[in-house]
Design a protein around this motif. Structure first.
Motif, mmCIF file in Angstrom:
data_model
loop_
_atom_site.group_PDB
_atom_site.id
_atom_site.type_symbol
_atom_site.label_atom_id
_atom_site.label_comp_id
_atom_site.label_asym_id
_atom_site.label_seq_id
_atom_site.Cartn_x
_atom_site.Cartn_y
_atom_site.Cartn_z
ATOM 1 N N TYR A 60 -10.175 10.474 12.678
ATOM 2 C CA TYR A 60 -8.909 10.107 12.026
ATOM 3 C C TYR A 60 -8.469 11.198 11.045
ATOM 4 C CZ TYR A 60 -6.201 7.532 8.461
ATOM 5 O OH TYR A 60 -5.282 7.130 7.540
ATOM 6 N N ILE A 61 -9.371 11.638 10.168
ATOM 7 C CA ILE A 61 -9.048 12.662 9.173
ATOM 8 C C ILE A 61 -8.756 14.000 9.852
ATOM 9 C CG2 ILE A 61 -10.017 14.038 7.273
ATOM 10 C CD1 ILE A 61 -9.062 11.276 6.436
ATOM 11 N N ASP A 62 -9.562 14.355 10.849
ATOM 12 C CA ASP A 62 -9.316 15.618 11.565
ATOM 13 C C ASP A 62 -7.946 15.609 12.237
ATOM 14 O OD1 ASP A 62 -11.768 16.629 10.816
ATOM 15 O OD2 ASP A 62 -12.756 16.171 12.729
ATOM 16 N N THR A 63 -7.583 14.486 12.835
ATOM 17 C CA THR A 63 -6.288 14.383 13.503
ATOM 18 C C THR A 63 -5.153 14.512 12.495
ATOM 19 O OG1 THR A 63 -7.259 12.964 15.197
ATOM 20 C CG2 THR A 63 -4.861 12.944 15.018
ATOM 21 N N ALA A 64 -5.298 13.874 11.349
ATOM 22 C CA ALA A 64 -4.251 13.913 10.319
ATOM 23 C C ALA A 64 -4.060 15.319 9.764
ATOM 24 C CB ALA A 64 -4.584 12.941 9.191
ATOM 25 N N GLN A 65 -5.053 16.193 9.902
ATOM 26 C CA GLN A 65 -4.903 17.572 9.448
ATOM 27 C C GLN A 65 -3.946 18.362 10.346
ATOM 28 O OE1 GLN A 65 -6.176 18.737 6.484
ATOM 29 N NE2 GLN A 65 -6.607 16.554 6.351
ATOM 30 N N HIS A 66 -3.752 17.887 11.575
ATOM 31 C CA HIS A 66 -2.924 18.614 12.542
ATOM 32 C C HIS A 66 -1.562 17.979 12.783
ATOM 33 C CE1 HIS A 66 -6.312 21.180 13.419
ATOM 34 N NE2 HIS A 66 -7.058 20.102 13.519
ATOM 35 N N GLU A 67 -1.482 16.667 12.620
ATOM 36 C CA GLU A 67 -0.213 15.964 12.826
ATOM 37 C C GLU A 67 -0.294 14.598 12.152
ATOM 38 O OE1 GLU A 67 0.536 14.401 16.894
ATOM 39 O OE2 GLU A 67 -1.419 15.260 17.340
ATOM 40 N N PRO A 68 0.850 14.004 11.821
ATOM 41 C CA PRO A 68 0.829 12.674 11.201
ATOM 42 C C PRO A 68 0.173 11.653 12.131
ATOM 43 C CG PRO A 68 2.984 13.672 10.968
ATOM 44 C CD PRO A 68 2.198 14.534 11.918
ATOM 45 N N VAL A 69 -0.509 10.675 11.526
ATOM 46 C CA VAL A 69 -1.166 9.611 12.277
ATOM 47 C C VAL A 69 -0.569 8.281 11.838
ATOM 48 C CG1 VAL A 69 -3.356 8.471 12.812
ATOM 49 C CG2 VAL A 69 -3.319 10.936 12.404
ATOM 50 N N LEU A 70 -0.034 7.545 12.794
ATOM 51 C CA LEU A 70 0.513 6.210 12.538
ATOM 52 C C LEU A 70 -0.618 5.210 12.690
ATOM 53 C CD1 LEU A 70 2.933 4.241 12.177
ATOM 54 C CD2 LEU A 70 3.122 4.252 14.665
ATOM 55 N N ILE A 71 -0.845 4.397 11.659
ATOM 56 C CA ILE A 71 -1.881 3.365 11.691
ATOM 57 C C ILE A 71 -1.213 2.025 11.961
ATOM 58 C CG2 ILE A 71 -3.691 2.198 10.366
ATOM 59 C CD1 ILE A 71 -4.319 5.108 11.047
ATOM 60 N N THR A 72 -1.765 1.297 12.920
ATOM 61 C CA THR A 72 -1.232 -0.023 13.247
ATOM 62 C C THR A 72 -2.282 -1.097 12.959
ATOM 63 O OG1 THR A 72 -1.977 0.088 15.545
ATOM 64 C CG2 THR A 72 0.242 0.898 15.076
ATOM 65 N N LYS A 73 -1.795 -2.275 12.664
ATOM 66 C CA LYS A 73 -2.657 -3.430 12.452
ATOM 67 C C LYS A 73 -1.981 -4.604 13.149
ATOM 68 C CE LYS A 73 -5.417 -5.544 8.899
ATOM 69 N NZ LYS A 73 -5.791 -5.513 7.492
ATOM 70 N N GLN A 74 -2.672 -5.202 14.071
ATOM 71 C CA GLN A 74 -2.126 -6.295 14.878
ATOM 72 C C GLN A 74 -0.808 -5.866 15.534
ATOM 73 O OE1 GLN A 74 -1.999 -9.678 12.252
ATOM 74 N NE2 GLN A 74 -4.226 -9.920 12.284
ATOM 75 N N ASN A 75 -0.834 -4.661 16.100
ATOM 76 C CA ASN A 75 0.308 -4.070 16.817
ATOM 77 C C ASN A 75 1.546 -3.820 15.953
ATOM 78 O OD1 ASN A 75 -1.023 -3.879 19.317
ATOM 79 N ND2 ASN A 75 -0.661 -6.053 19.680
ATOM 80 N N ARG A 76 1.389 -3.803 14.633
ATOM 81 C CA ARG A 76 2.498 -3.487 13.735
ATOM 82 C C ARG A 76 2.194 -2.197 12.995
ATOM 83 N NH1 ARG A 76 2.928 -6.497 9.346
ATOM 84 N NH2 ARG A 76 0.755 -7.042 9.497
ATOM 85 N N PRO A 77 3.158 -1.305 12.859
ATOM 86 C CA PRO A 77 2.908 -0.087 12.071
ATOM 87 C C PRO A 77 2.753 -0.453 10.594
ATOM 88 C CG PRO A 77 5.203 -0.190 12.788
ATOM 89 C CD PRO A 77 4.498 -1.349 13.407
ATOM 90 N N VAL A 78 1.692 0.072 9.967
ATOM 91 C CA VAL A 78 1.450 -0.259 8.560
ATOM 92 C C VAL A 78 1.346 0.962 7.648
ATOM 93 C CG1 VAL A 78 0.387 -2.508 9.012
ATOM 94 C CG2 VAL A 78 -1.049 -0.463 8.941
ATOM 95 N N ALA A 79 1.075 2.139 8.228
ATOM 96 C CA ALA A 79 0.937 3.329 7.380
ATOM 97 C C ALA A 79 1.041 4.584 8.227
ATOM 98 C CB ALA A 79 -0.414 3.319 6.663
ATOM 99 N N ILE A 80 1.375 5.672 7.558
ATOM 100 C CA ILE A 80 1.337 6.989 8.180
ATOM 101 C C ILE A 80 0.524 7.881 7.261
ATOM 102 C CG2 ILE A 80 2.653 9.044 8.814
ATOM 103 C CD1 ILE A 80 4.973 7.217 9.534
ATOM 104 N N THR A 81 -0.414 8.595 7.853
ATOM 105 C CA THR A 81 -1.241 9.532 7.095
ATOM 106 C C THR A 81 -0.936 10.936 7.577
ATOM 107 O OG1 THR A 81 -2.988 7.878 6.996
ATOM 108 C CG2 THR A 81 -3.600 10.128 6.457
ATOM 109 N N MET A 82 -0.787 11.856 6.621
ATOM 110 C CA MET A 82 -0.568 13.252 6.981
ATOM 111 C C MET A 82 -1.325 14.130 6.008
ATOM 112 S SD MET A 82 3.403 13.795 5.789
ATOM 113 C CE MET A 82 4.041 12.517 6.812
#
Length: 87
Positions: free
Chosen positions: A16-38
């Motif tokens: 997760y952290i490695d991916t966020a170093q290269h592009e934003p990561v959308l986090i979902t919970k129960q199929n709903r978007p809840v956060a973006i990490t970059m």
């Protein structure tokens, strides 16, 4: 933008952290978007242009005389202007 569930991000935190170093990561919970990490570098690039543009606009306003000095009198005038009428 990559998408991960909150559960997968928790279980595979390194990925997760490695991916966020290269592009934003959308986090979902129960199929709903809840956060973006970059990455911090992405955030700095995102806001750098906005801050510089805001400063430039502010300086242009000052040069053109479009500003108000924040004196106590000015603040009271603004409070009175935006105060909602009581019924």
């Amino acid at each position: 933008m990559k998408t991960m569930t909150a559960s997968a991000a928790s279980k595979e935190f390194g990925l997760y952290i490695d991916t966020a170093q290269h592009e934003p990561v959308l986090i979902t919970k129960q199929n709903r978007p809840v956060a973006i990490t970059m990455s911090i570098q992405q955030v700095e690039r995102l806001f750098k242009g906005q801050v510089e543009a805001g400063i430039a606009r502010g300086l242009q306003d000052v040069a053109a005389g479009r500003y108000s000095e924040m004196t106590p009198t000015h603040l009271e005038t603004m409070r009175a202007k935006f105060k909602s009428p009581t019924s």
